[in-house]
Design a protein around this motif. Structure first.
Motif, PDB file in Angstrom:
ATOM      1  N   ALA A   4     -51.253-107.438  75.411  1.00  0.00           N
ATOM      2  CA  ALA A   4     -52.282-106.415  75.687  1.00  0.00           C
ATOM      3  C   ALA A   4     -51.656-105.146  76.227  1.00  0.00           C
ATOM      4  CB  ALA A   4     -53.307-106.994  76.681  1.00  0.00           C
ATOM      5  N   PHE A   5     -50.656-105.345  77.062  1.00  0.00           N
ATOM      6  CA  PHE A   5     -49.980-104.156  77.633  1.00  0.00           C
ATOM      7  C   PHE A   5     -49.233-103.387  76.559  1.00  0.00           C
ATOM      8  CE2 PHE A   5     -46.107-102.302  79.436  1.00  0.00           C
ATOM      9  CZ  PHE A   5     -46.681-101.401  80.327  1.00  0.00           C
ATOM     10  N   LEU A   6     -48.578-104.122  75.685  1.00  0.00           N
ATOM     11  CA  LEU A   6     -47.833-103.476  74.620  1.00  0.00           C
ATOM     12  C   LEU A   6     -48.745-102.745  73.647  1.00  0.00           C
ATOM     13  CD1 LEU A   6     -45.130-106.199  73.890  1.00  0.00           C
ATOM     14  CD2 LEU A   6     -44.835-104.060  75.127  1.00  0.00           C
ATOM     15  N   SER A   7     -49.929-103.302  73.442  1.00  0.00           N
ATOM     16  CA  SER A   7     -50.860-102.644  72.521  1.00  0.00           C
ATOM     17  C   SER A   7     -51.467-101.387  73.112  1.00  0.00           C
ATOM     18  CB  SER A   7     -51.966-103.623  72.118  1.00  0.00           C
ATOM     19  OG  SER A   7     -52.690-104.026  73.280  1.00  0.00           O
ATOM     20  N   SER A   8     -51.535-101.336  74.451  1.00  0.00           N
ATOM     21  CA  SER A   8     -52.133-100.149  75.090  1.00  0.00           C
ATOM     22  C   SER A   8     -51.132 -99.010  75.234  1.00  0.00           C
ATOM     23  CB  SER A   8     -52.682-100.516  76.467  1.00  0.00           C
ATOM     24  OG  SER A   8     -51.629-100.963  77.318  1.00  0.00           O
ATOM     25  N   VAL A   9     -49.832 -99.265  75.123  1.00  0.00           N
ATOM     26  CA  VAL A   9     -48.817 -98.215  75.274  1.00  0.00           C
ATOM     27  C   VAL A   9     -48.920 -97.159  74.170  1.00  0.00           C
ATOM     28  CG1 VAL A   9     -46.345 -97.747  75.234  1.00  0.00           C
ATOM     29  CG2 VAL A   9     -47.237 -99.636  76.597  1.00  0.00           C
ATOM     30  N   PRO A  10     -49.019 -97.506  72.923  1.00  0.00           N
ATOM     31  CA  PRO A  10     -49.163 -96.459  71.890  1.00  0.00           C
ATOM     32  C   PRO A  10     -50.409 -95.624  72.080  1.00  0.00           C
ATOM     33  CG  PRO A  10     -48.514 -98.517  70.898  1.00  0.00           C
ATOM     34  CD  PRO A  10     -48.872 -98.837  72.315  1.00  0.00           C
ATOM     35  N   GLN A  11     -51.491 -96.250  72.531  1.00  0.00           N
ATOM     36  CA  GLN A  11     -52.715 -95.476  72.774  1.00  0.00           C
ATOM     37  C   GLN A  11     -52.503 -94.449  73.875  1.00  0.00           C
ATOM     38  OE1 GLN A  11     -55.771 -98.323  73.567  1.00  0.00           O
ATOM     39  NE2 GLN A  11     -55.796 -99.167  71.470  1.00  0.00           N
ATOM     40  N   ALA A  14     -50.393 -91.658  72.565  1.00  0.00           N
ATOM     41  CA  ALA A  14     -51.191 -90.799  71.685  1.00  0.00           C
ATOM     42  C   ALA A  14     -52.102 -89.890  72.481  1.00  0.00           C
ATOM     43  CB  ALA A  14     -52.007 -91.664  70.725  1.00  0.00           C
ATOM     44  N   ILE A  15     -52.689 -90.417  73.544  1.00  0.00           N
ATOM     45  CA  ILE A  15     -53.576 -89.603  74.390  1.00  0.00           C
ATOM     46  C   ILE A  15     -52.800 -88.468  75.043  1.00  0.00           C
ATOM     47  CG2 ILE A  15     -55.001 -89.649  76.473  1.00  0.00           C
ATOM     48  CD1 ILE A  15     -55.847 -92.498  75.651  1.00  0.00           C
ATOM     49  N   TRP A  16     -51.587 -88.827  75.551  1.00  0.00           N
ATOM     50  CA  TRP A  16     -50.770 -87.783  76.192  1.00  0.00           C
ATOM     51  C   TRP A  16     -50.346 -86.711  75.191  1.00  0.00           C
ATOM     52  CZ3 TRP A  16     -50.351 -86.464  80.952  1.00  0.00           C
ATOM     53  CH2 TRP A  16     -50.594 -87.388  81.983  1.00  0.00           C
ATOM     54  N   ILE A  19     -53.256 -84.471  74.634  1.00  0.00           N
ATOM     55  CA  ILE A  19     -53.470 -83.578  75.784  1.00  0.00           C
ATOM     56  C   ILE A  19     -52.455 -82.425  75.758  1.00  0.00           C
ATOM     57  CG2 ILE A  19     -53.355 -83.427  78.296  1.00  0.00           C
ATOM     58  CD1 ILE A  19     -54.476 -86.286  78.383  1.00  0.00           C
ATOM     59  N   ILE A  20     -51.175 -82.761  75.498  1.00  0.00           N
ATOM     60  CA  ILE A  20     -50.134 -81.720  75.451  1.00  0.00           C
ATOM     61  C   ILE A  20     -50.419 -80.729  74.329  1.00  0.00           C
ATOM     62  CG2 ILE A  20     -47.684 -81.312  75.001  1.00  0.00           C
ATOM     63  CD1 ILE A  20     -47.123 -84.005  76.388  1.00  0.00           C
ATOM     64  N   LEU A  21     -50.874 -81.240  73.179  1.00  0.00           N
ATOM     65  CA  LEU A  21     -51.193 -80.357  72.063  1.00  0.00           C
ATOM     66  C   LEU A  21     -52.342 -79.426  72.392  1.00  0.00           C
ATOM     67  CD1 LEU A  21     -50.692 -79.557  69.125  1.00  0.00           C
ATOM     68  CD2 LEU A  21     -52.228 -81.414  68.428  1.00  0.00           C
TER      69      LEU A  21
END
Length: 231
Positions: A4-11, A14-16, A19-21
């Motif tokens: 579950a932790f590994l699956s949430s890392v790409p999300q 992507a969110i960061w 935000i930067i964009l």
């Protein structure tokens, strides 16, 4: 738990990234109008005056060149007028020497006066066409003002030569006067050019900014306290 932790890392990544964009797009949006609406540098009165003086100096330089060319042409006209006078003077002396001998016969044939008058008119007209006589002189010849149409052609040649010499001398004097006027024009144009060039050189170095407020206030206070004490 690890999956579950590994699956949430790409999300999260992507969110960061999103935000930067968004922040970059917002910064670019804010900076673009500032660049487009940035005011042009203000041209000061000193700069504008310096440009106008430089343009005036360029025009004055052109005027000075034209005046000097006119003076050179006037000098050439003086030389040509003097050469024409010298030629007329030599011809006058030569004809006067030939006319010094007495005529063989003073008798006039019938109709000879008419022939002499015609000869005078033809000779004067030819000299006027070659610019050796002026229009006024030619009019005097045809009106017989100061001219004797009954003189022998040899004597008429001498009188005509004297008239040509007088005309060439008047032309020379007129050319000299024009040359002097042209030279005064050269001097005036050179003086104006030097003045404008000096002004064009000094204009960019002048300071047209007003005196600082603090310095002006201090000057006023110093003047106000100095003069009553002196009185």
């Amino acid at each position: 738990m690890d999956s579950a932790f590994l699956s949430s890392v790409p999300q999260a990544v992507a969110i960061w990234l999103i935000i930067i964009l968004l922040v970059a797009v917002a910064a670019a949006t804010v900076s673009i109008p500032r660049v487009l609406t940035e005011p042009a540098p203000v041209v000061t009165e000193r700069q504008r005056y310096a440009e106008e003086v430089a343009i005036a100096a360029d025009r004055a330089a052109g005027t000075a060149r034209r005046r000097r060319a006119e003076w050179v042409a006037a000098q050439t006209a003086v030389d040509e007028a003097w050469a024409a006078y010298e030629k007329a003077d030599r011809a006058c002396h030569r004809i006067a020497s030939a006319a010094a001998y007495p005529l063989v016969s003073l008798r006039r044939k019938p109709g000879e006066n008419v022939d002499r008058q015609r000869y005078l008119h033809r000779a004067a007209s030819a000299l006027c066409r070659s610019q050796d006589l002026s229009i006024d002189q030619l009019n005097d010849v045809f009106a017989h003002r100061g001219w004797n149409p009954r003189l022998h052609p040899v004597l008429q040649e001498a009188v005509l030569a004297q008239a040509v010499r007088a005309h060439r001398l008047a032309g020379y004097r007129e050319a000299v006067e024009k040359e002097q006027i042209a030279w005064r024009g050269v001097l005036a144009a050179d003086e104006a050019l030097c003045s404008l060039r000096a002004e064009a050189t000094a204009a960019p170095l002048r300071v047209d900014d007003p005196e600082p407020t603090d310095q002006q206030w201090w000057t006023e206070q110093w003047t106000a306290t100095e003069f009553p004490a002196a009185a």
